[in-house]
Enzyme design. Structure first.
Site, PDB file in Angstrom:
ATOM      1  CB  CYS A 135       3.754  -2.919  13.155  1.00 31.14           C
ATOM      2  SG  CYS A 135       3.788  -2.573  11.389  1.00 31.14           S
ATOM      3  CB  CYS A 160       7.840  -5.716   8.039  1.00 33.92           C
ATOM      4  SG  CYS A 160       9.312  -4.976   8.779  1.00 33.92           S
ATOM      5  CB  CYS A 174       7.142  -3.651  15.543  1.00 29.66           C
ATOM      6  SG  CYS A 174       8.727  -3.062  14.928  1.00 29.66           S
ATOM      7  CB  CYS A 224       2.518   1.092   7.741  1.00 25.47           C
ATOM      8  SG  CYS A 224       3.402   0.345   9.096  1.00 25.47           S
ATOM      9  CD  GLU A 243      -1.213  -0.698   3.534  1.00 20.45           C
ATOM     10  OE1 GLU A 243      -2.068  -1.539   3.207  1.00 20.45           O
ATOM     11  OE2 GLU A 243      -1.106  -0.236   4.653  1.00 20.45           O
ATOM     12  CB  CYS A 268       3.291   7.207   3.124  1.00 18.37           C
ATOM     13  SG  CYS A 268       3.789   5.889   4.236  1.00 18.37           S
TER      14      CYS A 268
HETATM   15  N1  SAH Z   1       9.641  -0.098   9.075  1.00 12.08           N
HETATM   16  C1  SAH Z   1       9.988   1.262   9.188  1.00 12.08           C
HETATM   17  C2  SAH Z   1       9.123   2.176   8.360  1.00 12.08           C
HETATM   18  C3  SAH Z   1       7.661   1.872   8.256  1.00 12.08           C
HETATM   19  S1  SAH Z   1       6.656   2.028   9.678  1.00 12.08           S
HETATM   20  C4  SAH Z   1       9.960   1.688  10.617  1.00 12.08           C
HETATM   21  O1  SAH Z   1       9.475   0.965  11.456  1.00 12.08           O
HETATM   22  O2  SAH Z   1      10.465   2.773  10.873  1.00 12.08           O
HETATM   23  C5  SAH Z   1       6.339   3.779   9.847  1.00 12.08           C
HETATM   24  C6  SAH Z   1       5.989   4.182  11.293  1.00 12.08           C
HETATM   25  O3  SAH Z   1       4.647   3.786  11.620  1.00 12.08           O
HETATM   26  C7  SAH Z   1       6.893   3.528  12.293  1.00 12.08           C
HETATM   27  O4  SAH Z   1       7.376   4.462  13.223  1.00 12.08           O
HETATM   28  C8  SAH Z   1       5.980   2.501  12.930  1.00 12.08           C
HETATM   29  O5  SAH Z   1       6.410   2.157  14.186  1.00 12.08           O
HETATM   30  C9  SAH Z   1       4.637   3.199  12.911  1.00 12.08           C
HETATM   31  N2  SAH Z   1       3.496   2.289  13.069  1.00 12.08           N
HETATM   32  C10 SAH Z   1       3.379   1.012  12.675  1.00 12.08           C
HETATM   33  N3  SAH Z   1       2.176   0.495  13.012  1.00 12.08           N
HETATM   34  C11 SAH Z   1       1.510   1.489  13.640  1.00 12.08           C
HETATM   35  C12 SAH Z   1       0.205   1.596  14.219  1.00 12.08           C
HETATM   36  N4  SAH Z   1      -0.631   0.582  14.201  1.00 12.08           N
HETATM   37  N5  SAH Z   1      -0.149   2.781  14.775  1.00 12.08           N
HETATM   38  C13 SAH Z   1       0.702   3.829  14.757  1.00 12.08           C
HETATM   39  N6  SAH Z   1       1.921   3.795  14.218  1.00 12.08           N
HETATM   40  C14 SAH Z   1       2.334   2.632  13.663  1.00 12.08           C
HETATM   41 FE1  SF4 Z   2       8.339  -3.477  10.191  1.00 11.06          FE
HETATM   42 FE2  SF4 Z   2       6.106  -2.412  11.125  1.00 11.06          FE
HETATM   43 FE3  SF4 Z   2       8.224  -2.674  12.725  1.00 11.06          FE
HETATM   44 FE4  SF4 Z   2       8.264  -0.848  10.727  1.00 11.06          FE
HETATM   45  S1  SF4 Z   2       6.917  -0.843  12.510  1.00 11.06           S
HETATM   46  S2  SF4 Z   2       9.879  -2.300  11.284  1.00 11.06           S
HETATM   47  S3  SF4 Z   2       7.045  -1.950   9.180  1.00 11.06           S
HETATM   48  S4  SF4 Z   2       7.053  -4.343  11.772  1.00 11.06           S
END
Ligand code: SAH
Ligand code: SF4
Length: 343
Positions: free
Chosen positions: A118, A111, A115, A332, A91, A104
């Site tokens: 996420c 991924c 995390c 994301c 996306e 974005c």
């Molecule tokens: N993987 C990279 C870039 C993509 S995520 C990273 O983690 O930096 C972009 C941002 O969105 C990151 O800071 C991530 O922690 C945050 N993010 C992911 N899932 C989220 C959610 N459900 N609510 C709010 N922020 C979120």
């Molecule tokens: Fe991967 Fe989501 Fe963690 Fe970013 S926040 S590193 S996209 S798992």
């Protein structure tokens, strides 16, 4: 199967024009149509001779992928699900702001970092995206909306530094004068803290910006949220960011997702302020966008504001991200996730 043109550098397009019996400058015209004028197809490249267009279209399309689904939020944010040739999808989000328009983009399908809040990481990584697939997300936004964003953030699905070559390849086209012609300072790569990736980013120099997803200033908490913290704990992360700032003299942005009861207390704000103080930086607080599979909740608005105020009192430049597009599952990985759930 046809080959897509998007992502090809100017020199390749010029060589292709010559190979098809045309003057080299026709290659530059193709680049202009594709990268500046958002032509949806070869047929739409109006000032090219019809015969050339036909020859080119025999083996080429501009894009290899399709926008399968589009949603627009109340605030104008648009989320596009791009389906690639092999059936995988990622996306990309089109985010209008007061003074800027931001794209974005995703760097991977899924991924590997996983995390524990996420949606992108729920099933691990499916595959890397190629440079053209990353670029398509941006340029297809122009086709869809008639307007190309002036900022690009790698904050969609995926960890950009686990697919660094493709990401750097895409950035080259985005900032090339014959390509997207974006200012490099308007491109931001966001990492979850891949230390060798940050060091390589530092070595490359350049004006592209760095954002680090910190989420905790305490190893025990961060181990639980961002699993790669066990491999590259906070002290190593800090060293890498220091090296980067010594080399690049650029400001870093720290992303910090606020999770109620996990990292959003005022004592966490103080620890965060202490951790970021050595850096030229700002902190971007992101109230959590709930994902069904995880137990987390965002803190109340008042608690988020108090957290931000505490950081500011300590001299840390702080913003709270507006909840852009949250009515279309703005965070994301969430659109693709929903897509999988409702076949
Ligand atoms: N993987 C990279 C870039 C993509 S995520 C990273 O983690 O930096 C972009 C941002 O969105 C990151 O800071 C991530 O922690 C945050 N993010 C992911 N899932 C989220 C959610 N459900 N609510 C709010 N922020 C979120
Ligand atoms: Fe991967 Fe989501 Fe963690 Fe970013 S926040 S590193 S996209 S798992």
């Amino acid at each position: 199967m046809t080959e897509s043109l998007v992502g090809k550098p100017l020199a390749d397009l010029e060589a292709l024009a010559e190979a098809l019996g045309e003057a080299r400058y026709r290659g530059r015209q193709v680049a202009e149509w594709m990268y500046r004028k958002s032509a949806p197809s070869v047929a739409a490249m109006a000032n090219l001779p019809k015969a050339f267009r036909e020859r080119l279209a025999r083996a080429h399309t501009v894009y290899g992928s399709e926008i399968e689904r589009e949603e627009t939020a109340g605030d104008g944010t648009r989320k596009l699900l791009v389906r690639f040739r092999d059936g995988q999808a990622a996306e990309t989000v089109w985010i209008p702001g007061k003074a800027r328009l931001t794209a974005c983009v995703s760097s991977q399908v899924g991924c590997a970092v996983r995390c524990n809040f996420c949606a992108s990481g729920l099933k691990g990584v499916v595959r890397d995206l190629t440079s053209p697939e990353i670029l398509e997300q941006y340029f297809l936004q122009g086709v869809r909306t008639g307007k190309l964003p002036d900022h690009v953030v790698f904050m969609g699905m995926g960890e950009p530094f686990f697919n660094a070559e493709a990401v750097y390849g895409a950035i080259e086209v985005l900032i090339a004068p014959w390509g997207g012609a974006l200012s490099a300072r308007h491109v931001t790569v966001s990492t979850s803290g891949v230390v060798p990736g940050i060091l390589e980013f530092a070595r490359r120099g350049g004006q592209v910006r760095l954002s680090v997803s910190l989420h905790a200033a305490d190893d025990a908490v961060r181990d639980g949220l961002v699993p790669i913290n066990r491999k590259w704990p906070l002290a190593e992360l800090a060293d890498a960011i220091r090296t980067y700032q010594e080399a690049a003299r650029r400001q870093v942005t720290f992303e910090y997702v606020l999770l109620d009861g996990v990292n959003a207390d005022l004592s966490d704000a103080l620890a965060l302020a202490r951790w970021v103080r050595p850096f030229r930086c700002s902190v971007n607080l992101i109230p959590y966008n709930a994902v069904e599979e995880f137990p987390h909740r965002p803190p109340s608005r008042d608690a988020a504001r108090a957290f931000a105020d505490r950081l500011r009192e300590k001299g840390v430049r702080t913003t709270i991200r507006l909840r852009r597009g949250s009515d279309i599952a703005g965070a994301c990985g969430q659109l693709r996730l929903r897509e999988e759930k409702t076949p």
